[in-house]
Design a protein around this motif. Structure first.
Motif, PDB file in Angstrom:
ATOM      1  N   TYR A  46       1.871   2.261   3.350  1.00  0.00           N
ATOM      2  CA  TYR A  46       0.691   2.796   4.146  1.00  0.00           C
ATOM      3  C   TYR A  46       1.545   1.490   5.069  1.00  0.00           C
ATOM      4  O   TYR A  46       0.225   0.400   6.391  1.00  0.00           O
ATOM      5  N   GLU A  98      -5.845  11.619  11.187  1.00  0.00           N
ATOM      6  CA  GLU A  98      -6.684  11.947  10.146  1.00  0.00           C
ATOM      7  C   GLU A  98      -8.053  10.995  10.858  1.00  0.00           C
ATOM      8  O   GLU A  98      -8.458   9.778  10.922  1.00  0.00           O
ATOM      9  N   PHE A 148      -7.305  -3.266   6.174  1.00  0.00           N
ATOM     10  CA  PHE A 148      -7.027  -2.735   5.139  1.00  0.00           C
ATOM     11  C   PHE A 148      -6.057  -3.211   3.807  1.00  0.00           C
ATOM     12  O   PHE A 148      -7.446  -5.034   4.628  1.00  0.00           O
ATOM     13  N   ARG A 195       0.857  13.469  11.368  1.00  0.00           N
ATOM     14  CA  ARG A 195      -0.111  12.965  11.233  1.00  0.00           C
ATOM     15  C   ARG A 195       0.015  11.410  10.858  1.00  0.00           C
ATOM     16  O   ARG A 195       0.267  10.519  10.882  1.00  0.00           O
ATOM     17  N   ASP A 221      -0.047  -1.598  -0.165  1.00  0.00           N
ATOM     18  CA  ASP A 221      -0.337   0.053   0.194  1.00  0.00           C
ATOM     19  C   ASP A 221       0.816   1.171  -0.279  1.00  0.00           C
ATOM     20  O   ASP A 221       0.472   1.881   0.977  1.00  0.00           O
ATOM     21  N   VAL A 277       2.010   5.669  11.229  1.00  0.00           N
ATOM     22  CA  VAL A 277       0.463   4.293  11.093  1.00  0.00           C
ATOM     23  C   VAL A 277       0.781   3.552  11.985  1.00  0.00           C
ATOM     24  O   VAL A 277       0.913   2.430  11.968  1.00  0.00           O
ATOM     25  N   GLN A 328      -1.732  -5.909   5.444  1.00  0.00           N
ATOM     26  CA  GLN A 328      -1.924  -4.467   6.491  1.00  0.00           C
ATOM     27  C   GLN A 328      -2.394  -5.110   7.970  1.00  0.00           C
ATOM     28  O   GLN A 328      -3.820  -5.043   8.071  1.00  0.00           O
ATOM     29  N   PHE A 381     -10.246  -1.781   1.972  1.00  0.00           N
ATOM     30  CA  PHE A 381     -10.152  -2.397   0.358  1.00  0.00           C
ATOM     31  C   PHE A 381     -10.250  -2.710  -0.170  1.00  0.00           C
ATOM     32  O   PHE A 381     -10.625  -3.575  -1.829  1.00  0.00           O
ATOM     33  N   VAL A 423      -5.705   7.151   9.495  1.00  0.00           N
ATOM     34  CA  VAL A 423      -6.529   6.540  10.148  1.00  0.00           C
ATOM     35  C   VAL A 423      -7.279   6.021  11.946  1.00  0.00           C
ATOM     36  O   VAL A 423      -7.585   5.143  12.486  1.00  0.00           O
ATOM     37  N   HIS A 441      -3.511  12.784  -0.652  1.00  0.00           N
ATOM     38  CA  HIS A 441      -3.272  11.768  -1.902  1.00  0.00           C
ATOM     39  C   HIS A 441      -4.471  10.449  -1.942  1.00  0.00           C
ATOM     40  O   HIS A 441      -3.817   9.043  -2.361  1.00  0.00           O
ATOM     41  N   ASP A 442      -5.873  10.030  -1.084  1.00  0.00           N
ATOM     42  CA  ASP A 442      -6.774   9.183  -0.980  1.00  0.00           C
ATOM     43  C   ASP A 442      -7.791   9.734  -1.825  1.00  0.00           C
ATOM     44  O   ASP A 442      -8.461   9.117  -2.064  1.00  0.00           O
ATOM     45  N   ARG A 469      -1.472  11.150  -7.335  1.00  0.00           N
ATOM     46  CA  ARG A 469      -0.615  10.847  -6.896  1.00  0.00           C
ATOM     47  C   ARG A 469       0.882  10.702  -8.194  1.00  0.00           C
ATOM     48  O   ARG A 469       2.158  10.446  -7.894  1.00  0.00           O
ATOM     49  N   HIS A 511      -1.507  -0.336  11.983  1.00  0.00           N
ATOM     50  CA  HIS A 511      -1.132  -1.738  11.298  1.00  0.00           C
ATOM     51  C   HIS A 511      -0.200  -1.792  10.542  1.00  0.00           C
ATOM     52  O   HIS A 511       0.702  -0.797  11.135  1.00  0.00           O
ATOM     53  N   ARG A 553      -6.401   5.564  -7.030  1.00  0.00           N
ATOM     54  CA  ARG A 553      -5.591   6.138  -6.385  1.00  0.00           C
ATOM     55  C   ARG A 553      -4.415   6.932  -7.083  1.00  0.00           C
ATOM     56  O   ARG A 553      -3.128   8.259  -6.759  1.00  0.00           O
TER      57      ARG A 553
HETATM   58  C1  NOJ Z   1      -4.907   6.026   5.156  1.00  0.00           C
HETATM   59  C2  NOJ Z   1      -4.533   6.559   4.629  1.00  0.00           C
HETATM   60  O1  NOJ Z   1      -4.094   8.093   4.219  1.00  0.00           O
HETATM   61  C3  NOJ Z   1      -4.648   5.247   2.707  1.00  0.00           C
HETATM   62  O2  NOJ Z   1      -3.423   6.638   1.861  1.00  0.00           O
HETATM   63  C4  NOJ Z   1      -3.656   4.085   3.611  1.00  0.00           C
HETATM   64  O3  NOJ Z   1      -3.853   3.505   2.633  1.00  0.00           O
HETATM   65  C5  NOJ Z   1      -4.638   3.916   3.929  1.00  0.00           C
HETATM   66  N1  NOJ Z   1      -4.944   4.819   5.753  1.00  0.00           N
HETATM   67  C6  NOJ Z   1      -4.496   2.438   4.729  1.00  0.00           C
HETATM   68  O4  NOJ Z   1      -3.362   3.128   5.897  1.00  0.00           O
END
Ligand code: NOJ
Length: 535
Positions: free
Chosen positions: A64, A268, A165, A199, A61, A101, A169, A146, A202, A333-334, A400, A104, A396
């Motif tokens: 991530y 987030e 996810f 930052r 990912d 992060v 992960q 996902f 999730v 980026h999402d 990017r 996960h 996405r």
């Molecule tokens: C949020 C992130 O911004 C995203 O890009 C990622 O795929 C998911 N969290 C899982 O970490």
């Protein structure tokens, strides 16, 4: 200036590191590349850089999925490169925010390898393991964000592990105190190296229901939508136990704040407004003990109409607890880019809005030159979200693509072959071309940021909603006797502005259409899709 002023008023710029600047020709951006571009960021006028994950990762990912929280992926450089970046950012007065992060790890993280090795491993409880349902299937109905179930069977040990996810992960068990201790050490590791904050990915997912109850069906689900929306995430997100956990995390970071520098947590959180503001963590004494900035994504989903944007701003202002720092985001980026969502003329209004509202604005790299989503042919798709649910427009990759620095081959991003194709328009839509064009969106961003910096009313003043007709969004930013009026015509017809809204003796400090400062006279009219700041 108080130590927290930088994150209360400063401008955050998000860098997606794969796509910002490649320094070694492998087609993937890196830390040295970011370092080479720091002067551009200073010229733009931003205060802080947030870099999406740069840690060792199998890249299932794109970073991530982290295999080591305390190192740098060789594709991005080394810890020495990181330290040099921190030093050079600091030398220029820029703050640095990393992505954290916590929900996960990668399935290759040593913690998970140990955890899955046997049911009796000391780290078994670091992740969420459950027995199969009586029919051998997953323990409950939870879905991965996902697509597909949130559970994968580990054949060797006969249990399922939870992943919000990808199956690559696995979710950490934040109820386990050893997990919390280890993850807080990660924060300290980077704080000691000088980062100014995080930052938090999730954040609202960290704690799951202790009884693992099924999520309810979403009655509004439409076939063809993202399949994770089939259920409402009642038992998988925003659980009551989140609040003390966030306060605990905040204390870890606060221990590194002093009178010169305050460290920040940005959460987030894709949540409805009333739940979003809960993450400021106001306790019974009125102290805010949650994250300083729960990311406010409301402009990302908004319809670009004056009435709707006005309502969003008013409701948000009204919902903020006393002393809370507001913040605004146009993209990341999402999500599809702002210029693709609403077109460049309106994206110029969006820039004005972002930089004239109260609180911390976050800019996504490339939005300042009006970069748009780049269509990615099926055989070039990289994003697992698109691969898992193809053809639904969830991918996405389009937002990017590499930063467009110049019209040369590789767009000034790379001397090699970019990991994701460049936008077709890079030959004319690029930083170099826009620096030379006074009418460009980049120059508009620079003017807006400079004005915001010059005018305390714009970065510190209070917000006052005004009425100026259906298509015009109007508000004032006021500090002491300084009163600036912001007007945005969302319509495609000229809009005369009521005389009583015009500050006496004011001039146009900034227009999204022209660079000229003009006096404001009765009969003042906004051109179609024009925005101004008067003062
Ligand atoms: C949020 C992130 O911004 C995203 O890009 C990622 O795929 C998911 N969290 C899982 O970490």
């Amino acid at each position: 200036m108080s130590a927290d002023a930088w994150w209360r008023n400063g401008i955050v710029y998000q860098i997606y590191p794969r796509s910002f600047q490649d320094s070694d020709g492998d087609g993937i951006g890196d830390l040295r590349g970011i370092r080479e571009r720091l002067d551009y960021l200073v010229g733009l006028g931003i205060d802080a850089v947030w870099i999406s994950p740069i840690y060792p990762s199998p890249m299932a990912d794109f970073g991530y999925d982290i295999a080591d929280y305390e190192a740098i992926d060789p594709r991005f450089g080394s810890l020495a490169d990181f330290d040099a970046l921190v030093a050079q950012a600091k030398a220029r007065g820029l703050k640095l925010i990393l992505d954290y992060v916590p929900n996960h790890t990668s399935d290759r993280h040593p913690w998970f390898l140990e955890s899955r090795s046997s049911r009796s491993d000391p780290k078994r409880d670091w992740y969420l393991w459950r027995d199969p349902a009586p029919d051998g299937g997953p323990p409950n109905n939870w879905l991965s964000n996902f697509g597909g179930p949130a559970w994968t069977l580990d054949e060797a040990t006969g249990q399922y592990y939870c992943h919000s996810f990808l199956k690559e992960q696995p979710d950490l068990n934040w109820r386990n105190s050893e997990v919390r201790a280890a993850m807080y050490e990660v924060l300290r590791f980077w704080l000691r190296r000088g980062v100014d904050g995080f930052r938090v990915d999730v954040l609202y997912h960290l704690i799951k229901d202790d009884q693992f109850r099924d999520n309810p069906v979403n009655p509004a689900y439409q076939p063809g939508e993202d399949e994770s929306h089939r259920l409402l995430p009642l038992y998988t997100t925003d659980r009551p136990e989140m609040q003390p956990l966030v306060a605990e995390m905040r204390r870890v970071v606060d221990a590194f704040s002093d009178t010169d520098s305050s460290r920040v947590l940005i959460g987030e959180l894709y949540l409805p407004l009333d739940r979003l503001v809960a993450y400021y963590g106001r306790n019974a004494e009125g102290v805010l003990q949650g994250v300083q900035l729960p990311f406010n994504f409301q402009l990302i989903a908004a319809h670009w109409q004056a009435a709707e944007i006005g309502r969003i701003v008013r409701d948000y202002e009204a919902a903020l607890p006393a002393g809370a720092a507001p913040n605004w985001v146009l993209g990341n980026h999402d999500k599809p880019r702002i210029a693709s969502r609403i077109g460049e003329p309106r994206a110029r209004l969006a820039a004005l809005l972002l930089l004239s509202l109260r609180g911390t604005p976050t800019l996504y790299y490339g939005d300042e030159i009006g970069m748009t989503d780049v269509p990615i042919p099926p055989d070039e798709v990289q994003d697992p979200f698109e691969k898992n649910q193809p053809g639904k427009g969830l991918g996405r990759d389009p937002q990017r693509t590499p930063m467009q620095w110049s019209g040369e081959a590789g767009a000034g991003f790379t001397a090699g072959r970019p990991w994701l194709r460049l936008a077709a328009d890079f030959t004319h839509r690029n930083v170099a071309a826009q620096q030379a064009d006074p009418a460009s969106i980049l120059r508009l961003y620079q003017r807006l940021i400079a004005l915001r910096r010059r005018e305390p009313a714009l970065h510190e003043g209070h917000y006052e909603a005004l009425e100026a007709g259906t298509d015009v969004l109007a508000y004032a930013r006021v500090q002491d006797d300084r009163r600036l009026v912001v007007l945005m015509n969302f319509g495609t017809a000229a809009a005369p502005i009521p005389a009583q809204l015009l500050p006496a003796g004011a001039t146009v400090l900034l227009s999204t259409r022209t660079e000229d400062a003009a006096p404001v006279a009765p009969g003042f009219t906004l051109q179609p899709l024009e925005g101004v700041i008067l003062g």
